[in-house]
Design a protein around this motif. Sequence first.
Motif: not given
Length: 294
Positions: A225-235
């Motif tokens: 979930m943390l990676v999914q959240y970050a992947a939509l907001r960061l390169p």
Amino acid sequence: MGLFSALVAGSFSLGVRAANLIDPAAITVARFIIAAGVLAGIAALVPGRGRSRALLEAPWRYLLLGGAFAGYFVLMFEGLKTAPAVSASAVFTLTPIMAAGFGWLLLRQRMTGHLAAALALGGAGALWVIFRGDLAALTRMEIGRGEGIYLVGCALHALYTPLVRRLNRGEGPLISSLGTLVAGGILTAVWGWGALTATAWGALPAIVWITVFYVAVFASACSTMLVQYAALRLPSAKVMAYTYLTPLWVIGLEAALGRGMPGIAVLPGMLAILGALALLLGGDEPARSSSPVR
């Protein structure tokens, strides 16, 4: 992603103690089943509409994501059979460089000079730790079998990060993570059915069960979930660049578990990794992508 790096670190310290006690495919299926159950329970408790429809929309997406994620975990445990925890965690810090390449291929994300410098410094530090400061071994590229196996797994993890953004159709991290874990569990179960049925689950040592539940809840459900959240907001490269923290967490955990500190020879590599993290945190460039996320 800082929290992600800490949660992942625990899987190295526990995984190296359990890797030779259970087949990698079997432990991966177990962790996916438990992690999917945790996320399904959360999804049932948290209000939301259209979740079933989101899971059924283009389910082939989750097969791609689940396949990459499952491949990473299987190869991780296979590599940990022979690779030390600190060395394996250093291999993990090579994922940002690979993620930058996949991010360009899939999303046309471009790196700034600031981010490129951080990745180069961190990659150099990771190589120093992997080869334990032995320049002769580095020039001959004498990498251990376990580290080599895990490097392939890390390439799959690096591919997974931009795939999340590329394949997203508006669903949130919870549903996307659930679909990924379910698909990954199914694929791993089909591929490793023999190992799954041959495992004497009732006779497994306590450390295996501790590892299974830790990696299922913290290093699978939460970290996904943390990676999914970050992947939509960061390169993509920046998402994975926070993995530079992981070897530091592992060193602390290994010391706490009585394994002692690594030799002084790896210190320059660790300092380079810290320098890369400092460069990373010193700039906050937005994601640049020709594939907008809806």
